[in-house]
Design an enzyme around this catalytic site. Structure first.
Site: not given
Length: 429
Positions: A143, A266, A238
């Site tokens: 994802y 984050k 990622d």
């Protein structure tokens, strides 16, 4: 026990789609009513009914030091008095970029953005602009945020809700998205041959966290690096989950593999809404205003997210023993869960690396999305609620990694292991 949460969920559904602002929070996969959180401190969450939970989500990864870490909170409080956003450059953005470069390998230039989704979307656009190609390869169950191109055979909430095709994604976008099973190097080689000269990028979670914790098999990432070098393809890691978590230099450092571009989320804001992408100068200099690949954002590099992230990352850089402790805590939890599950005679697989771990109820290795989906995920749902009742807050989906925080104590880990033991001693299939 959850009266206030039930009331809040009923109220939320009247104003928010599904009552939540991100799908996995809805507990739709595991069943029941989502728990509404009031506050958090250290290793613990406190819900609207004043129940306390040991937290293994940690805001899906970034609360590596634990919730409301004192130095981060103080830094935010001091900075916020000078305004929350300027839409203009600040020295703090430079310091943040320099800190990221000093910790993560192979990064010459960094661009701040506002989320992991935006970071991945921008990195893919940059790879396309740099190579002049349109297609890219992603892996089933990985994802990379909810940008259109990434929702083809995605993990996380898309897997949790078993959404095979996402309405609103055009045929053209899907045609440019090539997919392969995670850990299947041969499949990638075949795609590279079939689409020679057309592939701009390969994007991957180097340690997957969105189909449970899935580890790369020996030689897999090295093989991707070789294919990219041979075919002129940009390799994108990622590291929204793994960045600064598996090691100070993330998965690149932990696994010894160099990526061309890296994305962060984050974690670089101490949990604030923030992200970044960075990499080699020869690629990054194509981003505007240096080049013609456009990317922009008013809130990019906002001072509150920057000070939170800078304070947290500086703490990690200055205290490398934190990573050693996190690894030890994860190993301790894994060992304890192994002992519990062996006694229960329940088929299981525990995957873990660094401070990421997941339990799959399977009698076969879990090394890609198909094997994760084939596990006994109905049992996981029962396990989730059994642990929740005992004050252990796990991700509400079998397709999500657990994340440990530095704030966890041995007592917290023992309580978690004891809760699992209690569940399986009383479990009836």
């Amino acid at each position: 026990m959850y009266n206030k949460s039930k009331e809040l969920f009923e109220r939320a559904q009247k104003s928010i789609p599904g009552g939540v602002n991100s799908p996995v929070r809805a507990f739709k996969s595991v069943g029941g009513t989502p728990i509404f959180i009031e506050k958090a401190k250290g290793a613990y969450l406190y819900d609207a009914d004043s129940n306390r939970y040991i937290d293994y989500i940690n805001s899906w990864g970034p609360m590596l030091l634990g919730h409301a870490y004192e130095t981060v909170v103080k830094a935010i409080q001091e900075k916020v008095t000078g305004s929350t956003s300027f839409g203009a450059p600040t020295e703090l953005e430079i310091e943040m970029a320099e800190l990221i470069k000093s910790m993560a390998p192979n990064i010459d230039l960094v661009r701040m953005v506002s989320s992991g989704t935006e970071a991945c979307m921008s990195a893919l656009r940059l790879a396309r602009g740099y190579t002049g190609r349109n297609k890219f390869i992603k892996f089933e169950g990985c994802y990379h945020g909810h940008a259109d191109a990434f929702l083809v055979k995605a993990g996380s909430g898309v897997a949790t809700f078993n959404i095979q095709t996402v309405p609103g994604i055009t045929g053209g976008v899907s045609a440019d998205t090539l997919t392969a099973p995670y850990n299947d190097l041969h499949a990638v080689q075949q795609l590279a041959i079939a689409h020679k000269g057309e592939i701009a990028a390969i994007i991957i979670e180097p340690v997957a966290g969105n189909m449970g914790c899935i580890l790369p098999e020996a030689g897999f990432l090295e093989g991707l690096r070789t294919i990219c070098d041979t075919e002129g393809i940009v390799l994108i890691f990622d590291e929204v989950m793994t960045g600064f978590r598996l090691a100070a230099g993330g998965a690149q450092e932990k696994l010894g593999i160099n990526a061309d571009l890296v994305t962060f989320g984050k974690v670089i804001g101490g949990g604030m809404p923030v992200g970044a992408f960075g990499g080699k100068k020869e690629i990054m200099q194509h981003i505007a205003p240096l080049g013609n690949v456009y990317q922009a954002g008013t809130l990019s590099g906002n001072p509150i997210a920057m000070i939170a992230g800078y304070t947290m990352l500086k703490t990690l850089k200055d205290n490398p023993s934190i990573y050693k402790e996190l690894d030890e805590k994860t190993a301790y939890l894994s060992k304890g869960l192994n002992e519990v599950l062996q006694k229960s005679s329940t088929p299981y697989v525990i995957n873990n690396m660094g401070s990421m771990i997941s339990v799959h109820f399977s009698d076969k290795p879990v090394n890609n999305f198909a094997s994760a989906a084939a596990a006994n995920n109905a049992l996981f749902n029962q396990f989730f609620h059994g642990m929740l009742k005992q004050g252990i807050y796990l991700p509400p989906s079998a397709f999500e990694s657990w994340f440990l925080s530095y704030a966890l104590t041995k007592e917290d880990l023992d309580k978690t292991i004891d809760a699992a033991d209690s569940f399986f001693r009383h479990f009836k299939s």
